[in-house]
Write a protein that holds these residues in place. Structure first.
Motif, short mmCIF file in Angstrom:
data_model
loop_
_atom_site.label_atom_id
_atom_site.label_comp_id
_atom_site.label_asym_id
_atom_site.label_seq_id
_atom_site.Cartn_x
_atom_site.Cartn_y
_atom_site.Cartn_z
N LEU A 1 -83.63 27.98 14.16
CA LEU A 1 -84.01 26.70 13.56
C LEU A 1 -85.52 26.63 13.38
CD1 LEU A 1 -81.79 24.18 15.55
CD2 LEU A 1 -81.29 25.31 13.39
N LEU A 2 -85.95 26.02 12.28
CA LEU A 2 -87.37 25.79 12.03
C LEU A 2 -87.81 24.52 12.74
CD1 LEU A 2 -87.71 26.29 8.16
CD2 LEU A 2 -88.52 27.82 9.95
N ASP A 3 -89.03 24.53 13.25
CA ASP A 3 -89.63 23.29 13.75
C ASP A 3 -89.95 22.42 12.55
OD1 ASP A 3 -89.65 24.04 16.48
OD2 ASP A 3 -91.51 25.17 16.18
N ILE A 4 -89.87 21.12 12.72
CA ILE A 4 -90.10 20.21 11.59
C ILE A 4 -91.50 20.36 11.02
CG2 ILE A 4 -90.80 18.19 12.95
CD1 ILE A 4 -88.91 16.61 10.87
N PHE B 1 -73.94 17.29 15.17
CA PHE B 1 -72.66 16.72 14.78
C PHE B 1 -72.81 15.39 14.04
CE2 PHE B 1 -69.01 13.98 15.98
CZ PHE B 1 -68.04 14.64 15.26
N LYS B 2 -73.81 14.59 14.46
CA LYS B 2 -74.06 13.31 13.79
C LYS B 2 -75.53 12.94 13.92
CE LYS B 2 -72.82 10.32 17.65
NZ LYS B 2 -72.07 9.17 18.07
N GLU B 3 -75.94 11.90 13.22
CA GLU B 3 -77.34 11.51 13.17
C GLU B 3 -77.89 11.06 14.52
OE1 GLU B 3 -74.81 8.02 12.29
OE2 GLU B 3 -74.98 9.95 11.31
N ASN B 4 -79.17 11.40 14.71
CA ASN B 4 -79.93 10.99 15.90
C ASN B 4 -79.22 11.32 17.20
OD1 ASN B 4 -81.89 9.90 14.12
ND2 ASN B 4 -80.66 8.06 13.94
N CYS B 5 -78.64 12.51 17.23
CA CYS B 5 -77.85 12.96 18.37
C CYS B 5 -78.06 14.47 18.53
CB CYS B 5 -76.39 12.64 18.09
SG CYS B 5 -75.23 13.34 19.27
N PRO B 6 -78.19 14.96 19.77
CA PRO B 6 -78.41 16.39 19.97
C PRO B 6 -77.13 17.23 20.05
CG PRO B 6 -78.63 15.24 22.05
CD PRO B 6 -78.39 14.18 21.00
N ASP B 7 -75.98 16.64 19.91
CA ASP B 7 -74.70 17.32 20.10
C ASP B 7 -74.40 18.25 18.91
OD1 ASP B 7 -72.14 18.12 20.74
OD2 ASP B 7 -71.34 16.09 20.90
N ILE C 1 -82.77 26.13 8.42
CA ILE C 1 -82.28 24.87 8.99
C ILE C 1 -83.35 24.27 9.87
CG2 ILE C 1 -80.51 23.76 10.40
CD1 ILE C 1 -78.67 26.13 9.79
N CYS C 2 -83.50 22.96 9.77
CA CYS C 2 -84.41 22.21 10.62
C CYS C 2 -83.64 21.05 11.25
CB CYS C 2 -85.57 21.66 9.80
SG CYS C 2 -86.65 20.56 10.72
N ASP C 3 -83.71 20.96 12.56
CA ASP C 3 -83.12 19.82 13.27
C ASP C 3 -83.88 19.60 14.56
OD1 ASP C 3 -81.61 17.95 14.73
OD2 ASP C 3 -79.81 18.54 13.65
N PRO C 4 -84.82 18.65 14.56
CA PRO C 4 -85.62 18.41 15.76
C PRO C 4 -84.85 17.76 16.91
CG PRO C 4 -86.21 16.86 14.04
CD PRO C 4 -85.25 17.83 13.43
N TRP C 5 -83.64 17.31 16.66
CA TRP C 5 -82.84 16.65 17.69
C TRP C 5 -82.12 17.64 18.61
CZ3 TRP C 5 -81.91 11.86 19.59
CH2 TRP C 5 -82.54 10.80 18.93
#
Length: 120
Positions: free
Chosen positions: A66-69, A20-26, A48-52
């Motif tokens: 999701l792809l791992d970074i 939903f927003k940066e540096n957040c797992p939500d 899509i990649c999102d490690p959070w």
């Protein structure tokens, strides 16, 4: 993409961020799912990649893998979309991710202006 001679159909597109927003797992109320679905309508190959975020939660709720970074460098992309401004994306080696004539959409202005083709 068309201006750079890239065929939209079949194009490999990397979406950076899903939360939903940066540096957040939500991932509740994430608008990135809409970008992903729209790209599928145009018969592209979005990744899509999102490690959070919790990958299992995203797969279970949204049906998206999701792809791992670490794995994003295994391919070259016709377009890269910075959808969420996670700090970890700021230092990516973009040149290693780009195919010839790659289009970079920096929706969150995380990179220098000269790097992107368009930004919001």
């Amino acid at each position: 993409m068309l201006q750079k001679g890239i065929s939209v159909k079949g194009a490999k597109i990397l979406i950076l961020g899903f939360s939903f927003k940066e540096n957040c797992p939500d991932v509740r109320n994430t608008s990135v799912i809409n970008i992903y679905k729209e790209l599928l309508e145009y018969e592209t190959q979005p990744a899509i990649c999102d490690p959070w975020v919790d990958k299992k939660e995203v797969e279970d709720y949204y049906g998206v893998h999701l792809l791992d970074i670490e794995r994003i460098y295994e391919d070259k992309y016709d377009a890269i979309i910075a959808a969420v401004a996670h700090d970890c994306f700021k230092d990516l080696e973009l040149q290693k991710l780009q195919s010839d004539n790659c289009v970079i959409f920096d929706c969150k202005s995380i990179w220098n202006k000269e790097v992107s083709d368009t930004r919001l």
